[in-house]
Write a protein that holds these residues in place. Structure first.
Motif, mmCIF file in Angstrom:
data_model
loop_
_atom_site.group_PDB
_atom_site.id
_atom_site.type_symbol
_atom_site.label_atom_id
_atom_site.label_comp_id
_atom_site.label_asym_id
_atom_site.label_seq_id
_atom_site.Cartn_x
_atom_site.Cartn_y
_atom_site.Cartn_z
ATOM 1 N N ASP A 138 14.165 42.970 11.986
ATOM 2 C CA ASP A 138 13.274 43.847 11.242
ATOM 3 C C ASP A 138 12.364 44.590 12.212
ATOM 4 O O ASP A 138 12.361 44.327 13.419
ATOM 5 N N GLU A 147 8.652 53.218 -2.318
ATOM 6 C CA GLU A 147 8.816 52.942 -0.892
ATOM 7 C C GLU A 147 7.573 53.415 -0.154
ATOM 8 O O GLU A 147 6.861 54.317 -0.606
ATOM 9 N N THR A 170 5.707 43.509 -1.439
ATOM 10 C CA THR A 170 7.018 43.077 -0.963
ATOM 11 C C THR A 170 8.029 43.252 -2.090
ATOM 12 O O THR A 170 7.667 43.175 -3.264
ATOM 13 N N SER A 227 9.585 46.504 7.450
ATOM 14 C CA SER A 227 10.867 46.532 6.746
ATOM 15 C C SER A 227 11.205 45.153 6.202
ATOM 16 O O SER A 227 12.212 44.985 5.525
ATOM 17 N N ARG A 228 10.355 44.167 6.472
ATOM 18 C CA ARG A 228 10.647 42.786 6.124
ATOM 19 C C ARG A 228 9.935 42.351 4.855
ATOM 20 O O ARG A 228 8.776 42.684 4.611
ATOM 21 N N ASN A 229 10.629 41.545 4.035
ATOM 22 C CA ASN A 229 10.047 40.950 2.843
ATOM 23 C C ASN A 229 9.325 39.656 3.195
ATOM 24 O O ASN A 229 9.445 39.133 4.302
ATOM 25 N N HIS A 247 9.902 48.471 -3.861
ATOM 26 C CA HIS A 247 10.529 48.079 -2.604
ATOM 27 C C HIS A 247 9.624 48.152 -1.380
ATOM 28 O O HIS A 247 10.070 47.871 -0.261
ATOM 29 N N PRO A 248 8.325 48.496 -1.492
ATOM 30 C CA PRO A 248 7.504 48.643 -0.283
ATOM 31 C C PRO A 248 7.164 47.296 0.334
ATOM 32 O O PRO A 248 7.018 46.289 -0.348
ATOM 33 N N LYS A 249 7.033 47.288 1.666
ATOM 34 C CA LYS A 249 6.584 46.102 2.395
ATOM 35 C C LYS A 249 5.352 46.512 3.205
ATOM 36 O O LYS A 249 5.453 47.258 4.176
ATOM 37 N N SER A 295 9.979 50.832 4.421
ATOM 38 C CA SER A 295 10.836 50.041 3.536
ATOM 39 C C SER A 295 12.100 50.769 3.110
ATOM 40 O O SER A 295 13.053 50.139 2.640
#
Length: 618
Positions: free
Chosen positions: A152, A340, A34, A142-144, A117-119, A325
């Motif tokens: 998201d 990402e 995340t 796409s959500r943290n 930045h990857p989720k 992400s």
């Protein structure tokens, strides 16, 4: 899960629901990534994975016994990698249980200078029946891992482990294997082994694709090689909250049949020249009415609006939907400086839908309205410069080798033991443009903040004060204020700590289990069977709840539960043995916490366990 109605606003699922094991399975291990996280949301995850689900995060957070046991059960089986300096902090004290997350959270830095930045979640579940195969789940989101309530999107893939590696899975497996090498302040013991095992399982996964998709592919940016970006196509639709001129110009040139559709955020689009936006057939933003549920009060502490990222491309007879992400920005798609992750699901356009069907008035587009340039103003240059200075200072703090040192100090006035803590730099930190830097342990709150700017600039240790053992933590809250502009940032970071007493964990245990009632409720939680979330939920309660949360805790048949645990092999009884040993260790132990009648009962089971172990050894 992505399907033909994947962006239909009526088709929604809770984050926690994606983490629940399939029927007949229990959680075994997981690796998550995340960009940002908050402590409370992360603290609730182990309960969802190992014990029981709840309708919302606050239901879980209101039960400290469940939080404690959740963290105990998944210890060594879950690791969460997050961008260094982007753990959210608060002025109020966080729960002391958040210190248990030191065994779960690993801060990392993108190797090419951008953001990590990857989720993603990679999960493994084991069957309750030995004859069934282990199962895997891969979430690309796409959500943290925060309480963000924005719109998201996530792709969920379930599968089984085969004997042969699958070429399609190599980007995910390679991504997992590299994660421990990106850590800024070390990782808990066993992290690399856990990650490598899951990476190998993911390499050999065979996925069941959601209908109507026929193929899947993965891509990772920021770890070397050419970054992924959308390819030329007949039509293109993009959903991205963040954007910039250069990337939008690239996207506008990809579609050959007609101009693309773009859905973004007003404040971001206001910074893009009109000539660039003219390259799109439609530029829209999320309508304000879609930010919250109908009739729901807006939560001022949670993010709202658009946060989903999706690229929808029509090629020949197919439609490909890419989620993940990456935003429509230079670091994500052009330079590849951000780390990402993306997944692309492809199927026949007649079944998946066209760009217009997915993003138009009958799809997600019905929540949008046309972008109007004059409705918002971009941040002025001075403010953006101040934000950049503070972000650079954040990076210095998180990547400079700062550490914490603690040692036992003089007892407090009431005779209780205390520990003195210092923040120690390895070298002077420039921290250019910073006017004030205040830090405090997250368990103590802003009322215990110390200004450490000058000591860190001089390369000298900074005194953070004295505190009880249960408040010691590697996590610091940092509040930075710009020296010229009225701009500040608040974040948390975890540092290496020298001198952390081994009994700190036991002290947290005794802080939660502070009465005979809590002791017996925790025993029932330990005795709850794997795969029985209802029993675990009941055991965690204190009798003060309502409805399904209420339990009569004084008449539960502990003896029968212990006998059943012994017949199942005794693992739960061994957990009770470890619990008692830890409760009785260290200073300030309440000798009345464990009733004499239970001690007598326990001695009988302890002897039986020893006999059982001896028989197995033979």
């Amino acid at each position: 899960m992505l399907n033909r109605r994947s962006l239909d606003p009526e088709q929604r699922t809770l984050y926690g629901a994606n983490l629940q094991p399939p029927a007949g399975y229990v959680f075994d291990a997981a690796v998550a990534t995340t960009f940002s996280l908050d402590f409370e949301t992360t603290l609730a995850v182990p309960v969802s994975l190992a014990l029981f689900a709840a309708e919302n995060r606050d239901d879980i957070l209101s039960h400290p016994l469940a939080l404690l046991e959740g963290a105990e059960r998944i210890a060594g089986r879950l690791v969460v990698f997050t961008d260094a300096g982007h753990i959210q902090a608060s002025a109020r004290p966080h729960s002391r249980l958040c210190s248990l997350l030191e065994r779960i959270i690993v801060e990392v830095a993108a190797p090419q200078g951008g953001a990590f930045h990857p989720k993603m979640w990679a999960l493994r579940f084991t069957p309750l029946r030995p004859e069934d195969p282990a199962r895997l789940r891969l979430l690309i989101l796409s959500r943290n891992l925060t309480r963000d309530r924005s719109w998201d999107i996530a792709a969920t893939l379930d599968g089984v482990i085969t004997k042969q590696p699958k070429a399609v899975n190599r980007p995910v497996a390679d991504f997992l294997r590299q994660l421990p090498n990106l850590a800024t302040a070390g990782a808990p013991d066993g992290t690399k082994t856990l990650v490598d095992e899951l990476a190998e399982d993911m390499r050999r996964a065979e996925w069941s694709l959601p209908e109507p998709f026929q193929s899947v592919s993965f891509a990772v940016n920021g770890l070397g090689g050419k970054p992924w970006r959308p390819e030329p196509c007949a039509r293109l639709g993009v959903v991205s909250p963040f954007c910039d001129d250069q990337t939008l110009s690239m996207l506008a040139g990809l579609a050959s049949a007609e101009k693309p559709i773009f859905i973004g955020r007003s404040d971001e689009l206001a910074q893009v020249p009109g000539v660039t936006l003219d390259g799109f057939a439609r530029v829209a933003v999320l309508d304000e009415m879609a930010a919250t549920e109908d009739g729901e009060e807006e939560d001022a502490t949670a993010l709202q609006g658009l946060h989903a990222k999706a690229f929808i491309a029509e090629r020949g007879w197919d439609t490909a939907i890419t989620v993940g992400s990456g935003n429509a920005t230079r670091p994500a798609l052009l330079t590849g400086s951000n780390v990402e992750i993306f997944t692309t699901l492809t199927g026949k356009r007649s079944q998946v839908g066209s760009v217009e069907e997915i993003l138009g008035d009958k799809g997600f587009g019905r929540l949008t309205r046309p972008f109007v340039r004059d409705e918002t103003s971009a941040a002025d240059a001075a403010q953006r410069a101040a934000e950049a200075r503070l972000d650079q200072a954040r990076r210095e703090i998180c990547r400079s080798g700062l550490k914490l040192c603690c040692e036992r100090g003089e007892p407090a006035a009431d005779g209780s033991p205390v520990w003195q803590v210092w923040l120690v730099p390895s070298e002077p930190l420039p921290l250019a443009g910073v006017g004030v830097l205040r830090v405090w342990p997250i368990t103590r709150g802003e009322g215990h903040a110390r200004d450490v700017l000058e000591p860190l600039r001089q390369g000298q240790p900074a005194d953070l004060g004295a505190m009880p053992l249960v408040d010691l933590t590697r996590f610091l809250a940092c509040h930075l204020t710009d020296e010229t502009e009225d701009v500040s940032i608040l974040f948390s970071t975890g540092l290496m700590m020298e001198g952390l007493p081994a009994e700190r964990h036991a002290a947290i245990l005794r802080w939660v289990i502070d009465s005979k009632d809590a002791f017996f409720r925790y025993l029932r939680l330990l005795l709850s069977e794997l795969g029985d979330p209802f029993a675990a939920a009941l055991a965690a309660q204190d009798g003060a709840g309502q409805g399904a949360w209420r339990v009569a805790s004084d008449d539960a048949p502990i003896l029968e539960e212990m006998v059943r645990a012994f017949c199942r092999g005794g693992d739960q009884l061994r957990a009770i043995e470890r619990l008692i040993a830890r409760l009785e260790a260290g200073d300030g132990v309440d000798t009345d916490l464990i009733p004499a009648e239970f001690r007598a009962l326990w001695n009988t089971f302890r002897i039986a366990l020893a006999t059982q172990d001896a028989a197995h050894a033979e």
